[in-house]
Write a protein that holds these residues in place. Structure first.
Motif, PDB file in Angstrom:
ATOM      1  N   GLU A 149       0.828  -1.209   0.000  1.00 40.01           N
ATOM      2  CA  GLU A 149       0.000   0.000   0.000  1.00 40.01           C
ATOM      3  C   GLU A 149       0.863   1.259   0.000  1.00 40.01           C
ATOM      4  O   GLU A 149       0.582   2.204  -0.733  1.00 40.01           O
ATOM      5  CB  GLU A 149      -0.921   0.018   1.225  1.00 40.01           C
ATOM      6  N   LEU A 150       1.914   1.257   0.802  1.00 41.47           N
ATOM      7  CA  LEU A 150       2.794   2.413   0.880  1.00 41.47           C
ATOM      8  C   LEU A 150       3.486   2.666  -0.463  1.00 41.47           C
ATOM      9  O   LEU A 150       3.570   3.811  -0.922  1.00 41.47           O
ATOM     10  CB  LEU A 150       3.835   2.209   1.990  1.00 41.47           C
ATOM     11  N   ALA A 151       3.945   1.602  -1.115  1.00 46.94           N
ATOM     12  CA  ALA A 151       4.598   1.742  -2.422  1.00 46.94           C
ATOM     13  C   ALA A 151       3.629   2.320  -3.457  1.00 46.94           C
ATOM     14  O   ALA A 151       3.980   3.238  -4.209  1.00 46.94           O
ATOM     15  CB  ALA A 151       5.145   0.397  -2.882  1.00 46.94           C
ATOM     16  N   ALA A 152       2.414   1.799  -3.494  1.00 43.89           N
ATOM     17  CA  ALA A 152       1.417   2.302  -4.445  1.00 43.89           C
ATOM     18  C   ALA A 152       1.048   3.752  -4.125  1.00 43.89           C
ATOM     19  O   ALA A 152       0.852   4.568  -5.038  1.00 43.89           O
ATOM     20  CB  ALA A 152       0.164   1.420  -4.425  1.00 43.89           C
ATOM     21  N   LEU A 153       0.986   4.075  -2.855  1.00 45.79           N
ATOM     22  CA  LEU A 153       0.657   5.437  -2.435  1.00 45.79           C
ATOM     23  C   LEU A 153       1.752   6.419  -2.851  1.00 45.79           C
ATOM     24  O   LEU A 153       1.461   7.498  -3.376  1.00 45.79           O
ATOM     25  CB  LEU A 153       0.458   5.484  -0.920  1.00 45.79           C
ATOM     26  N   LEU A 212      -2.195   0.367  -9.686  1.00 43.00           N
ATOM     27  CA  LEU A 212      -1.865  -0.608  -8.641  1.00 43.00           C
ATOM     28  C   LEU A 212      -2.899  -0.601  -7.523  1.00 43.00           C
ATOM     29  O   LEU A 212      -3.305  -1.655  -7.032  1.00 43.00           O
ATOM     30  CB  LEU A 212      -0.472  -0.322  -8.082  1.00 43.00           C
ATOM     31  N   TRP A 213      -3.339   0.597  -7.136  1.00 43.15           N
ATOM     32  CA  TRP A 213      -4.384   0.688  -6.113  1.00 43.15           C
ATOM     33  C   TRP A 213      -5.678   0.042  -6.596  1.00 43.15           C
ATOM     34  O   TRP A 213      -6.384  -0.601  -5.821  1.00 43.15           O
ATOM     35  CB  TRP A 213      -4.647   2.141  -5.723  1.00 43.15           C
ATOM     36  N   THR A 214      -5.989   0.211  -7.867  1.00 41.81           N
ATOM     37  CA  THR A 214      -7.221  -0.374  -8.405  1.00 41.81           C
ATOM     38  C   THR A 214      -7.187  -1.896  -8.290  1.00 41.81           C
ATOM     39  O   THR A 214      -8.177  -2.520  -7.889  1.00 41.81           O
ATOM     40  CB  THR A 214      -7.422   0.052  -9.871  1.00 41.81           C
ATOM     41  N   GLY A 215      -6.044  -2.484  -8.625  1.00 45.44           N
ATOM     42  CA  GLY A 215      -5.911  -3.936  -8.477  1.00 45.44           C
ATOM     43  C   GLY A 215      -6.018  -4.381  -7.027  1.00 45.44           C
ATOM     44  O   GLY A 215      -6.714  -5.348  -6.702  1.00 45.44           O
ATOM     45  N   TYR A 216      -5.347  -3.661  -6.153  1.00 45.69           N
ATOM     46  CA  TYR A 216      -5.368  -3.983  -4.727  1.00 45.69           C
ATOM     47  C   TYR A 216      -6.790  -3.886  -4.180  1.00 45.69           C
ATOM     48  O   TYR A 216      -7.271  -4.779  -3.471  1.00 45.69           O
ATOM     49  CB  TYR A 216      -4.425  -3.039  -3.986  1.00 45.69           C
ATOM     50  N   GLY A 228      -9.548  -3.980  -5.868  1.00 42.02           N
ATOM     51  CA  GLY A 228     -10.373  -5.012  -6.497  1.00 42.02           C
ATOM     52  C   GLY A 228     -10.289  -6.325  -5.732  1.00 42.02           C
ATOM     53  O   GLY A 228     -11.288  -7.040  -5.576  1.00 42.02           O
ATOM     54  N   GLY A 229      -9.097  -6.649  -5.239  1.00 44.21           N
ATOM     55  CA  GLY A 229      -8.947  -7.840  -4.399  1.00 44.21           C
ATOM     56  C   GLY A 229      -9.747  -7.716  -3.116  1.00 44.21           C
ATOM     57  O   GLY A 229     -10.338  -8.693  -2.635  1.00 44.21           O
ATOM     58  N   ALA A 230      -9.784  -6.511  -2.566  1.00 41.28           N
ATOM     59  CA  ALA A 230     -10.577  -6.289  -1.352  1.00 41.28           C
ATOM     60  C   ALA A 230     -12.064  -6.507  -1.625  1.00 41.28           C
ATOM     61  O   ALA A 230     -12.774  -7.110  -0.810  1.00 41.28           O
ATOM     62  CB  ALA A 230     -10.332  -4.878  -0.820  1.00 41.28           C
ATOM     63  N   VAL A 231     -12.522  -6.056  -2.783  1.00 36.37           N
ATOM     64  CA  VAL A 231     -13.927  -6.290  -3.163  1.00 36.37           C
ATOM     65  C   VAL A 231     -14.198  -7.789  -3.233  1.00 36.37           C
ATOM     66  O   VAL A 231     -15.201  -8.287  -2.693  1.00 36.37           O
ATOM     67  CB  VAL A 231     -14.258  -5.603  -4.510  1.00 36.37           C
ATOM     68  N   ALA A 232     -13.306  -8.522  -3.890  1.00 38.96           N
ATOM     69  CA  ALA A 232     -13.490  -9.972  -4.046  1.00 38.96           C
ATOM     70  C   ALA A 232     -13.564 -10.678  -2.690  1.00 38.96           C
ATOM     71  O   ALA A 232     -14.399 -11.571  -2.482  1.00 38.96           O
ATOM     72  CB  ALA A 232     -12.355 -10.553  -4.887  1.00 38.96           C
ATOM     73  N   ILE A 233     -12.711 -10.278  -1.770  1.00 41.50           N
ATOM     74  CA  ILE A 233     -12.708 -10.895  -0.436  1.00 41.50           C
ATOM     75  C   ILE A 233     -14.025 -10.628   0.285  1.00 41.50           C
ATOM     76  O   ILE A 233     -14.627 -11.541   0.861  1.00 41.50           O
ATOM     77  CB  ILE A 233     -11.514 -10.384   0.392  1.00 41.50           C
ATOM     78  N   ALA A 274     -11.395   3.781  -4.879  1.00 43.38           N
ATOM     79  CA  ALA A 274     -10.809   3.748  -6.221  1.00 43.38           C
ATOM     80  C   ALA A 274     -11.409   4.838  -7.106  1.00 43.38           C
ATOM     81  O   ALA A 274     -10.703   5.464  -7.906  1.00 43.38           O
ATOM     82  CB  ALA A 274     -11.025   2.372  -6.858  1.00 43.38           C
ATOM     83  N   THR A 275     -12.692   5.088  -6.938  1.00 47.17           N
ATOM     84  CA  THR A 275     -13.342   6.163  -7.696  1.00 47.17           C
ATOM     85  C   THR A 275     -12.742   7.524  -7.331  1.00 47.17           C
ATOM     86  O   THR A 275     -12.485   8.342  -8.221  1.00 47.17           O
ATOM     87  CB  THR A 275     -14.865   6.152  -7.439  1.00 47.17           C
ATOM     88  N   LEU A 276     -12.497   7.742  -6.053  1.00 48.34           N
ATOM     89  CA  LEU A 276     -11.854   8.991  -5.632  1.00 48.34           C
ATOM     90  C   LEU A 276     -10.458   9.115  -6.245  1.00 48.34           C
ATOM     91  O   LEU A 276     -10.072  10.183  -6.719  1.00 48.34           O
ATOM     92  CB  LEU A 276     -11.755   9.063  -4.107  1.00 48.34           C
ATOM     93  N   LEU A 277      -9.703   8.014  -6.235  1.00 48.31           N
ATOM     94  CA  LEU A 277      -8.354   8.035  -6.814  1.00 48.31           C
ATOM     95  C   LEU A 277      -8.385   8.451  -8.280  1.00 48.31           C
ATOM     96  O   LEU A 277      -7.649   9.336  -8.706  1.00 48.31           O
ATOM     97  CB  LEU A 277      -7.700   6.657  -6.694  1.00 48.31           C
ATOM     98  N   TRP A 278      -9.231   7.770  -9.052  1.00 49.28           N
ATOM     99  CA  TRP A 278      -9.260   8.018 -10.491  1.00 49.28           C
ATOM    100  C   TRP A 278      -9.918   9.349 -10.838  1.00 49.28           C
ATOM    101  O   TRP A 278      -9.469  10.037 -11.759  1.00 49.28           O
ATOM    102  CB  TRP A 278      -9.949   6.866 -11.225  1.00 49.28           C
TER     103      TRP A 278
END
Length: 147
Positions: free
Chosen positions: A76-80, A95-99, A101-106, A125-129
């Protein structure tokens, strides 16, 4: 002598040069939205990196060992950090979107509530983009949003 240089510089500056120094409302809105996302993600990464009790409990509830918190916090820190620098902000958002997305799946797999748990990473993710789209004309160019 310096007064003469300043006077000559002000005479040669075009009106468009002074207006281009001003931040447009679109870019300002993008920066504000990006700051909101960055604050949320900084809190999340910090909680993982420092092993905050609530983060440990949440990680265990999701079915993970507490030992994954440090690697996840570092990811998270690297992507940030990538998101914070204009040259790599698109890669950071990706990278955040992929990360996220995994949280959504879980959360879907665990049957967690839709609007509070499942869609929460989508909101971030919407805020990021959206923030990146508004503050970075390269992103608007890629998406064909500029004329």
């Amino acid at each position: 002598m310096s007064a003469r240089i300043l006077q000559s510089a002000s005479q040669t500056a075009s009106p468009s040069a002074s207006s281009s120094r001003r931040i447009s409302k679109t870019v300002l809105a993008g920066r504000i939205i990006s700051v909101i996302a960055v604050v949320l993600l900084t809190m999340d990464a910090s909680m993982k990196l420092f092993g905050v009790k609530e983060a440990v409990e949440g990680t265990v509830q999701l079915g993970f060992s507490p030992s994954v918190m440090l690697p996840l916090g570092l990811i998270e820190l690297a992507a940030l950090i990538m998101y914070l620098f204009p040259r790599t902000s698109s890669l950071g958002a990706l990278l955040w979107t992929g990360y996220l997305g995994g949280a959504v799946a879980i959360h879907v797999q665990l049957g967690n509530p839709m609007f509070t748990h499942v869609l929460s990473p989508v909101y971030v993710a919407t805020l990021l983009w959206l923030g990146l789209f508004l503050r970075d004309e390269r992103v608007r160019d890629v998406l064909g949003a500029r004329k």
